[in-house]
Design a protein around this motif. Structure first.
Motif, PDB file in Angstrom:
ATOM      1  N   PHE A   1     -10.234   0.943   1.188  1.00 31.97           N
ATOM      2  CA  PHE A   1     -11.420   1.649   1.434  1.00 31.97           C
ATOM      3  C   PHE A   1     -11.117   3.121   1.658  1.00 31.97           C
ATOM      4  CE2 PHE A   1     -11.395  -2.699   3.073  1.00 31.97           C
ATOM      5  CZ  PHE A   1     -12.459  -3.296   2.509  1.00 31.97           C
ATOM      6  N   MET A   2      -9.887   3.424   1.181  1.00 37.32           N
ATOM      7  CA  MET A   2      -9.513   4.956   1.359  1.00 37.32           C
ATOM      8  C   MET A   2      -9.835   5.580  -0.079  1.00 37.32           C
ATOM      9  SD  MET A   2      -8.859   5.132   4.678  1.00 37.32           S
ATOM     10  CE  MET A   2      -8.269   6.714   4.820  1.00 37.32           C
ATOM     11  N   SER A   3     -10.300   6.652  -0.030  1.00 38.07           N
ATOM     12  CA  SER A   3     -10.361   7.458  -1.425  1.00 38.07           C
ATOM     13  C   SER A   3      -9.377   8.600  -1.558  1.00 38.07           C
ATOM     14  CB  SER A   3     -11.700   8.074  -1.620  1.00 38.07           C
ATOM     15  OG  SER A   3     -12.160   8.963  -0.726  1.00 38.07           O
ATOM     16  N   PRO A   4      -8.537   8.939  -2.483  1.00 35.60           N
ATOM     17  CA  PRO A   4      -7.602  10.091  -2.302  1.00 35.60           C
ATOM     18  C   PRO A   4      -8.396  11.423  -1.992  1.00 35.60           C
ATOM     19  CG  PRO A   4      -7.330   8.472  -4.424  1.00 35.60           C
ATOM     20  CD  PRO A   4      -8.553   8.162  -3.700  1.00 35.60           C
TER      21      PRO A   4
ATOM     22  N   ALA B   1      13.984  -0.389  15.160  1.00 34.15           N
ATOM     23  CA  ALA B   1      13.352  -0.823  13.791  1.00 34.15           C
ATOM     24  C   ALA B   1      12.340  -1.533  13.880  1.00 34.15           C
ATOM     25  CB  ALA B   1      14.754  -1.982  13.776  1.00 34.15           C
ATOM     26  N   PHE B   2      11.761  -2.370  14.938  1.00 38.12           N
ATOM     27  CA  PHE B   2      10.541  -3.078  14.774  1.00 38.12           C
ATOM     28  C   PHE B   2       9.449  -1.869  15.113  1.00 38.12           C
ATOM     29  CE2 PHE B   2      13.204  -6.675  15.442  1.00 38.12           C
ATOM     30  CZ  PHE B   2      12.211  -7.806  14.550  1.00 38.12           C
ATOM     31  N   GLY B   3       9.451  -0.890  15.685  1.00 35.20           N
ATOM     32  CA  GLY B   3       8.621   0.039  15.866  1.00 35.20           C
ATOM     33  C   GLY B   3       8.177   0.955  14.708  1.00 35.20           C
ATOM     34  N   MET B   4       9.303   1.110  13.916  1.00 35.81           N
ATOM     35  CA  MET B   4       9.325   1.792  12.706  1.00 35.81           C
ATOM     36  C   MET B   4       8.452   0.809  11.573  1.00 35.81           C
ATOM     37  SD  MET B   4       9.905   4.991  13.191  1.00 35.81           S
ATOM     38  CE  MET B   4      10.055   5.306  11.265  1.00 35.81           C
ATOM     39  N   THR B   5       8.983  -0.488  11.833  1.00 28.36           N
ATOM     40  CA  THR B   5       8.511  -1.532  10.777  1.00 28.36           C
ATOM     41  C   THR B   5       6.876  -1.482  10.919  1.00 28.36           C
ATOM     42  OG1 THR B   5      10.524  -2.965  10.711  1.00 28.36           O
ATOM     43  CG2 THR B   5       8.374  -3.864  10.291  1.00 28.36           C
ATOM     44  N   PHE B   6       6.458  -1.649  12.109  1.00 30.40           N
ATOM     45  CA  PHE B   6       4.956  -1.658  12.415  1.00 30.40           C
ATOM     46  C   PHE B   6       4.150  -0.362  12.119  1.00 30.40           C
ATOM     47  CE2 PHE B   6       3.594  -5.507  15.160  1.00 30.40           C
ATOM     48  CZ  PHE B   6       5.010  -6.251  14.756  1.00 30.40           C
ATOM     49  N   GLU B   7       4.944   0.610  11.490  1.00 26.49           N
ATOM     50  CA  GLU B   7       4.179   1.756  11.015  1.00 26.49           C
ATOM     51  C   GLU B   7       4.078   1.725   9.473  1.00 26.49           C
ATOM     52  OE1 GLU B   7       3.225   4.280  12.635  1.00 26.49           O
ATOM     53  OE2 GLU B   7       4.083   3.719  14.596  1.00 26.49           O
ATOM     54  N   VAL B   8       4.391   0.296   8.827  1.00 28.95           N
ATOM     55  CA  VAL B   8       4.207   0.276   7.458  1.00 28.95           C
ATOM     56  C   VAL B   8       2.715   0.472   6.951  1.00 28.95           C
ATOM     57  CG1 VAL B   8       4.298  -1.317   5.366  1.00 28.95           C
ATOM     58  CG2 VAL B   8       6.123  -1.015   6.948  1.00 28.95           C
ATOM     59  N   PRO B   9       1.576   0.168   7.671  1.00 30.70           N
ATOM     60  CA  PRO B   9       0.547   0.293   7.163  1.00 30.70           C
ATOM     61  C   PRO B   9       0.025   1.625   7.282  1.00 30.70           C
ATOM     62  CG  PRO B   9       0.345  -1.638   8.746  1.00 30.70           C
ATOM     63  CD  PRO B   9       1.818  -0.763   8.736  1.00 30.70           C
ATOM     64  N   VAL B  10       0.480   2.438   8.232  1.00 36.29           N
ATOM     65  CA  VAL B  10      -0.057   3.967   8.032  1.00 36.29           C
ATOM     66  C   VAL B  10       0.709   4.654   6.846  1.00 36.29           C
ATOM     67  CG1 VAL B  10       0.270   6.154   9.478  1.00 36.29           C
ATOM     68  CG2 VAL B  10      -0.159   4.030  10.967  1.00 36.29           C
ATOM     69  N   VAL B  11       1.951   4.268   6.644  1.00 37.22           N
ATOM     70  CA  VAL B  11       2.646   4.982   5.528  1.00 37.22           C
ATOM     71  C   VAL B  11       2.192   4.517   4.303  1.00 37.22           C
ATOM     72  CG1 VAL B  11       4.707   4.739   3.987  1.00 37.22           C
ATOM     73  CG2 VAL B  11       4.777   4.800   6.570  1.00 37.22           C
ATOM     74  N   VAL B  12       1.497   3.429   4.153  1.00 34.50           N
ATOM     75  CA  VAL B  12       0.749   2.965   2.857  1.00 34.50           C
ATOM     76  C   VAL B  12      -0.680   3.839   2.630  1.00 34.50           C
ATOM     77  CG1 VAL B  12      -0.463   0.991   1.524  1.00 34.50           C
ATOM     78  CG2 VAL B  12       1.889   0.723   2.741  1.00 34.50           C
ATOM     79  N   ILE B  13      -1.240   3.889   4.004  1.00 34.65           N
ATOM     80  CA  ILE B  13      -2.544   4.640   3.819  1.00 34.65           C
ATOM     81  C   ILE B  13      -2.298   6.008   3.440  1.00 34.65           C
ATOM     82  CG2 ILE B  13      -4.440   5.419   5.287  1.00 34.65           C
ATOM     83  CD1 ILE B  13      -4.209   2.811   6.764  1.00 34.65           C
ATOM     84  N   LEU B  14      -1.334   6.497   4.042  1.00 33.54           N
ATOM     85  CA  LEU B  14      -1.369   7.894   3.600  1.00 33.54           C
ATOM     86  C   LEU B  14      -0.715   8.323   2.282  1.00 33.54           C
ATOM     87  CD1 LEU B  14       0.673   8.901   7.049  1.00 33.54           C
ATOM     88  CD2 LEU B  14      -1.545  10.069   6.320  1.00 33.54           C
ATOM     89  N   LEU B  15       0.009   7.174   1.592  1.00 35.53           N
ATOM     90  CA  LEU B  15       0.519   7.701   0.314  1.00 35.53           C
ATOM     91  C   LEU B  15      -0.729   7.368  -0.667  1.00 35.53           C
ATOM     92  CD1 LEU B  15       3.872   5.281   0.197  1.00 35.53           C
ATOM     93  CD2 LEU B  15       3.602   7.835  -0.012  1.00 35.53           C
ATOM     94  N   VAL B  16      -1.910   6.472  -0.197  1.00 37.05           N
ATOM     95  CA  VAL B  16      -2.920   6.176  -1.138  1.00 37.05           C
ATOM     96  C   VAL B  16      -4.019   7.421  -0.948  1.00 37.05           C
ATOM     97  CG1 VAL B  16      -5.124   4.983  -1.412  1.00 37.05           C
ATOM     98  CG2 VAL B  16      -2.536   3.860  -1.079  1.00 37.05           C
ATOM     99  N   LYS B  17      -4.029   7.966   0.470  1.00 36.83           N
ATOM    100  CA  LYS B  17      -4.740   9.076   0.371  1.00 36.83           C
ATOM    101  C   LYS B  17      -4.546  10.404   0.153  1.00 36.83           C
ATOM    102  CE  LYS B  17      -8.529  10.807   2.524  1.00 36.83           C
ATOM    103  NZ  LYS B  17      -9.860  10.660   2.196  1.00 36.83           N
ATOM    104  N   ALA B  18      -3.084  10.741  -0.085  1.00 37.70           N
ATOM    105  CA  ALA B  18      -2.683  11.634  -0.608  1.00 37.70           C
ATOM    106  C   ALA B  18      -2.484  11.610  -2.187  1.00 37.70           C
ATOM    107  CB  ALA B  18      -1.039  11.963  -0.216  1.00 37.70           C
TER     108      ALA B  18
ATOM    109  N   ASP C   1      -8.344  17.128  -4.100  1.00 34.45           N
ATOM    110  CA  ASP C   1      -7.492  17.883  -4.730  1.00 34.45           C
ATOM    111  C   ASP C   1      -6.015  17.203  -4.980  1.00 34.45           C
ATOM    112  OD1 ASP C   1      -6.658  17.749  -2.136  1.00 34.45           O
ATOM    113  OD2 ASP C   1      -6.035  19.732  -2.013  1.00 34.45           O
ATOM    114  N   ALA C   2      -6.180  15.981  -4.573  1.00 33.79           N
ATOM    115  CA  ALA C   2      -4.741  15.131  -4.725  1.00 33.79           C
ATOM    116  C   ALA C   2      -4.405  15.056  -6.367  1.00 33.79           C
ATOM    117  CB  ALA C   2      -4.818  13.816  -4.311  1.00 33.79           C
ATOM    118  N   PRO C   3      -3.083  15.230  -6.669  1.00 34.16           N
ATOM    119  CA  PRO C   3      -2.645  15.100  -8.133  1.00 34.16           C
ATOM    120  C   PRO C   3      -2.838  13.764  -8.727  1.00 34.16           C
ATOM    121  CG  PRO C   3      -0.800  15.065  -6.855  1.00 34.16           C
ATOM    122  CD  PRO C   3      -1.977  15.347  -5.899  1.00 34.16           C
ATOM    123  N   ALA C   4      -3.146  13.542 -10.039  1.00 34.55           N
ATOM    124  CA  ALA C   4      -3.566  12.217 -10.577  1.00 34.55           C
ATOM    125  C   ALA C   4      -1.922  11.514 -10.699  1.00 34.55           C
ATOM    126  CB  ALA C   4      -4.122  12.142 -12.025  1.00 34.55           C
ATOM    127  N   VAL C   5      -1.961  10.269 -10.292  1.00 35.05           N
ATOM    128  CA  VAL C   5      -0.613   9.595 -10.182  1.00 35.05           C
ATOM    129  C   VAL C   5      -0.289   9.169 -11.679  1.00 35.05           C
ATOM    130  CG1 VAL C   5       0.594   7.421  -9.570  1.00 35.05           C
ATOM    131  CG2 VAL C   5      -1.215   8.491  -8.008  1.00 35.05           C
TER     132      VAL C   5
END
Length: 249
Positions: free
Chosen positions: A235-238, A164-181, A241-245
């Motif tokens: 500081f991350m740009s999509p 639970a805590f290991g996956m919780t600490f992955e939240v920043p990575v998930v957020v960055i990937l969503l924005v980058k994609a 070729d990422a689709p517009a949200v």
């Protein structure tokens, strides 16, 4: 399928098999090296609980073979954690040739960051959460009860909390990937902040034991890490070729 495609497919399967065999061999070697210390590794894992139990109290084993198998399971978990950098390196070596240069520049830091964050979550759980939760439970228990936890149930609890805590600490990575994609924007993440906070406490209530202390200790880091992910994602740009949200249904 043409002969060239079939040959390429087979070569990829052979490469995958080689990487899997190397990862499994690394895990097995580490496990065999740690096996002589299995009892000590379990004692180390049980230390937060033992320190909060009344003087002279020990854990119990209700199964006949439980005292043998539980330390082995703990040693397997420790071996996986120790071998994890090499295992991830094998995974990276398999997928890297198929990535573009800009994807490699992003993927390598994310793999390293996600590994370190997962281990950091486990460390936070072990050194801070366990002692606080176990102390709270021991102090809350009636004086007529002498706590004597079962080692198998303790291991299941520890594994659940670590995950639970290991996956919780992955939240920043998930957020960055969503924005980058390009699946979501930083502005949208800010707008749904209140929903994320409520969701964090709901998730914490489901995953952690039924006490407020552990729920807060999981939900609060989750919210803070969400904010950290938003901060870095600015500081991350999509991808180009990422689709517009805005244009998504």
């Amino acid at each position: 399928m043409s002969d060239l495609q079939e040959e390429s497919f087979i070569s990829h399967l052979i490469e995958l098999r080689t990487r899997l065999v190397r990862a499994a061999a690394a895990f097995l070697i580490v496990f065999l090296c740690l096996m002589p210390f299995a009892s000590h590794i379990y004692d180390l894992l049980a230390a937060p609980m033992m320190q909060t139990l009344p003087q002279g109290t020990r854990m119990i084993a209700t199964g006949v073979v439980t005292p043998f198998f539980v330390p082995i399971k703990v040693t397997m978990m420790a071996a996986f954690v120790v071998a994890l950098p090499f295992i991830l390196w094998q995974a990276w070596a398999f997928i890297a040739p198929g990535l573009y240069a800009h994807e490699k520049r992003l993927a390598a830091p994310l793999v390293i960051a996600s590994t370190l964050l997962f281990l950091l979550g486990m460390a936070f759980c072990y050194f801070f959460v366990f002692r606080t939760v176990f102390t709270f439970i021991t102090q809350f228990a009636p004086k007529s009860i002498t706590p004597a936890p079962d080692i198998e149930q303790y291991l299941a609890f520890v594994m659940t909390m670590f995950l639970a805590f290991g996956m919780t600490f992955e939240v920043p990575v998930v957020v960055i990937l969503l924005v980058k994609a390009g699946l979501v924007t930083v502005e949208k993440l800010k707008e749904i902040r209140s929903y994320v906070i409520v969701g964090a406490f709901v998730v914490a209530a489901v995953i952690t034991p039924p006490d407020v202390t552990s729920q807060i200790m999981l939900a609060v880091p989750m919210c803070l890490l969400y904010e950290a992910g938003i901060l870095v994602a600015r500081f991350m740009s999509p991808r180009p070729d990422a689709p517009a949200v805005q244009g998504r249904d």
